[in-house]
Motif scaffolding. Sequence first.
Motif, PDB file in Angstrom:
ATOM      1  N   GLU A 158      37.399  28.867  36.151  1.00  0.00           N
ATOM      2  CA  GLU A 158      36.663  29.534  36.942  1.00  0.00           C
ATOM      3  C   GLU A 158      35.253  29.669  36.120  1.00  0.00           C
ATOM      4  O   GLU A 158      35.157  30.029  35.147  1.00  0.00           O
ATOM      5  CB  GLU A 158      37.452  31.140  37.138  1.00  0.00           C
ATOM      6  N   HIS A 205      41.006  41.440  33.561  1.00  0.00           N
ATOM      7  CA  HIS A 205      40.270  40.371  33.849  1.00  0.00           C
ATOM      8  C   HIS A 205      40.918  39.049  33.808  1.00  0.00           C
ATOM      9  O   HIS A 205      41.024  38.150  34.833  1.00  0.00           O
ATOM     10  CB  HIS A 205      38.784  40.214  33.256  1.00  0.00           C
ATOM     11  N   CYS A 218      32.779  32.408  35.459  1.00  0.00           N
ATOM     12  CA  CYS A 218      32.799  33.820  35.247  1.00  0.00           C
ATOM     13  C   CYS A 218      32.190  34.237  34.149  1.00  0.00           C
ATOM     14  O   CYS A 218      31.853  33.661  32.921  1.00  0.00           O
ATOM     15  CB  CYS A 218      34.299  34.275  35.236  1.00  0.00           C
TER      16      CYS A 218
HETATM   17 ZN   LIG Z   1      36.062  36.405  36.210  1.00  0.00          ZN
END
Ligand SMILES: [Zn+2]
Length: 892
Positions: free
Chosen positions: A681, A581, A683
């Motif tokens: 980001e 990830h 996330c």
């Molecule tokens: Zn992510």
Amino acid sequence: MTMSGSELRQKFLDYFARHGHTVVRSSPLVPAQDPTLLFTNAGMVQFKSVFLGEERREYVRAATAQKCVRAGGKHNDLENVGRTARHHTFFEMLGNFSFGDYFKEQAIALCWELLTSELGLPKDRLKATVFTDDDDAFALWKRVAGLGEEKILRLGEKDNFWAMGDTGPCGPCSEVHFHQGDHIPCAEEQAGRKCLGPACDCDRWLEIWNLVFMQFNRDASGKMTPLPKPSIDTGMGLERIAAVLQGKQSNYDTDLLRPLLGHVEGLSKIPYGSDAEHDVSMRVIADHARAATFLITDGVTPSNEWRGYVLRRIMRRAMRHGRMLGLTEPFLWSVTGTVVEIMSGAYPEIAEAHSRVAAAVRQEEERFAYTLDLGTAKIREYLGAHATDTGKVVDGKFLFTLYDTHGFPTDLAKEVFEDAGFTVPPEAMQKFEDEMEAQRARARAGASFGGAADDEGSVEIFRQLSTQFPKPEFLGYAQMATPARVLALVSGGRRLTEASQGETVEVILDRTPAYAESGGQMGDTGAIIGRDGQGVIEDTYYRSGQMIVHRVRVTQGRLRENQEVAVSVESRRRQGLRLHHTGTHLLHAALRRVLGTHVAQAGSLVAPDHLRFDFSHGSAVKDSEVSKIEDLVNEHVQANIVVTPAEMDLKAALQSGAMALFGEKYGDRVRVIRIGDFSTELCGGTHLDSTGQIGLFKVVSEGAVASGVRRMEAVTGEAALRHVGQEEAALRESAGLLKIPPLELPQRLQKLLDEQKQLERQVRELKARDAKRGLQDLKPTEVAGVPLLAERLDGLDAEGLRSVMDALRERMGSGVICLGSSMDGKVALVASVSKDLTKRVQAGKLVQEMAAIVGGKGGGRPDLAQGGGPDASRLDEALARVKSLILPTGAV
Ligand SMILES: [Zn+2]
Ligand SMILES: [Zn+2]
């Protein structure tokens, strides 16, 4: 100069605007005023209440280009779409309307002038039909259009009477037919009878425009009374008239649809026209992509009910045909992009909705992929086992198993079977229904527990649970194990109080360290241990929005509702997910730096052993760019940058420059993952504490998923080391075969390839020379006074055949030469006709006919042509046919 579909649409509307009509926008495909109608299926739908006199508008004349969908029901069998040149689910209907203003005379005059003067159709290729006793219309076609009586046909109620429904406005109609030519096959004529012209089922005369004269009102008893203000409703299919004006036999060859076939050609690498079955699949996809784009734009979403179900059926049928072309990855969503390119000029709404459309189609494709593959495999097995059956009839029980156990839709199964030459008789469907009923009875009796999950029941139960319990607390960012309480156990859509060894249940806990699949990251696996039993967590996912659900196989004793348990996550797998990830975020950032900020994430998968990242980018990523991207990521790995998660307001996050996914729903509070100043980001995933743990990042593949979308797969950590190891081993082995050091491989391989090319050329030349020598003694035969050489020269490719033909041509002078060869199971064909004979025989036609016999295509100039096909077993037949194609003088 041909007219494009868009020009034609505009020309139609402009013409009627000049004649006092108000141009009205197409109404949506979901009819606003008529909740009983599946989809808008004709231009008059939005004017229904005006025709009925219930509503008045500011205008009494209107013209539209209306988007229409016909799928299922009496108007259109979905199964036919793709198999013919003219069936569609989505199409556009051009129409002009008079609401109690002008009637038959002007309707006919407007129609005739547009067709003949504006669009330039030759008058002698047009005929009209009228309703049997509509003497007015008959006389008007004679007087206004100047048609001879032999060109006006009287037809019965089936063809030429229109009604809005069982009651309401109705009246005779009148159609204009265009003569496409008598060379088109006609079943009547083949049966020894005469072609019926416009009344015939064949394609020689094509209906292009239907004028409806709304003249009567029919009451429930069937009695018809004249309307006080008779009206006009006309309809002309845009695709059809475009085909006529562009000189195409098929709507799919017009500029409205051909680019879609081109898109599919590009994805499948199969040329359109090379195989009849593949052509069907390509047309299905082209048509269905249009329907899906427009339906989703207009608010239909795939579901199991009514409109949503029809949309789902259309999309799934397209997916199945994609599989038949070898497209195993989601593809249909990308075809919708080409639909937007072709059609958004006239329908800007599809451009605005496109990201939503593409996402919805893609999601449906991903959801259905597994079911489709499994179901198709099961059907293939069945077909294999029943290949020698005399009746080739499908067993209804098998259809039930397919549906019940594998979730494979029955209508789709039916079509697959029918394509394979099996029939699904009514008895089979009855058996299917009986099994369904028995199944429902079992469920009512509570006899079915566990096993295959009843998905619809599950949806409902989880919806209830989500209102009963608060959303489970996720602790997995910081903890890998935790005590928790079992809130609910669900199996097959039912609550259970306990589950025992061997059973698989869906478990909801009040808190959990297990990450539920989302944002591309796969769900966690792990273990649940209670006082008198334990189970394995096989997967973790969301249900009903926010309910975290663990799929648990009970391995020992039993698990009970309300019980205290210990829950843990399998840490090795989780570590793999974290590596990949964080790797994904680094890759995303590197792509934007190396390729440009137009790169946007189009999808991603984070698995324990690899990652996959789809992104928008117009061209292939060059090898040098891939290296740059890898280097940039690895630089940030070696710098061992701290990964910092933070919670903040969505607005603040976006202002700080965090990348958010378009089309993704975010709450007000969001989680932001920052990796130094390299990447930020939004996330919710699980990440490493610092990038150094990745160790090594390697891109393993790069390629296209769809036009404008690329896919990169990469590995990190141990998986990356393993990948490098494997590549190194392959390199050493290759170098060993050539007995050179690995680093010399590229130059040496290039040299070998060059040599091989040269050898191949020499072999070709030798074969041609050999063939020429063998032909020295050939004497042409005379057919109808024409010298003809039709020979088979196996083992030559097209180039070889041409070179032999050139030699023969010089020697023979006036005459016809046809050569065919079979090589590697494929047929190559060439033909030449000396210039003095091209009036009588055309090389292009000869090759076309021969190629058709061997199942392929070909063509060219009157004096020189070439082609080929896949069926070498019929090459002799094709060459023998040539004789009959050389007609005696004067017979043309
Ligand atoms: Zn992510
Ligand atoms: Zn006919």
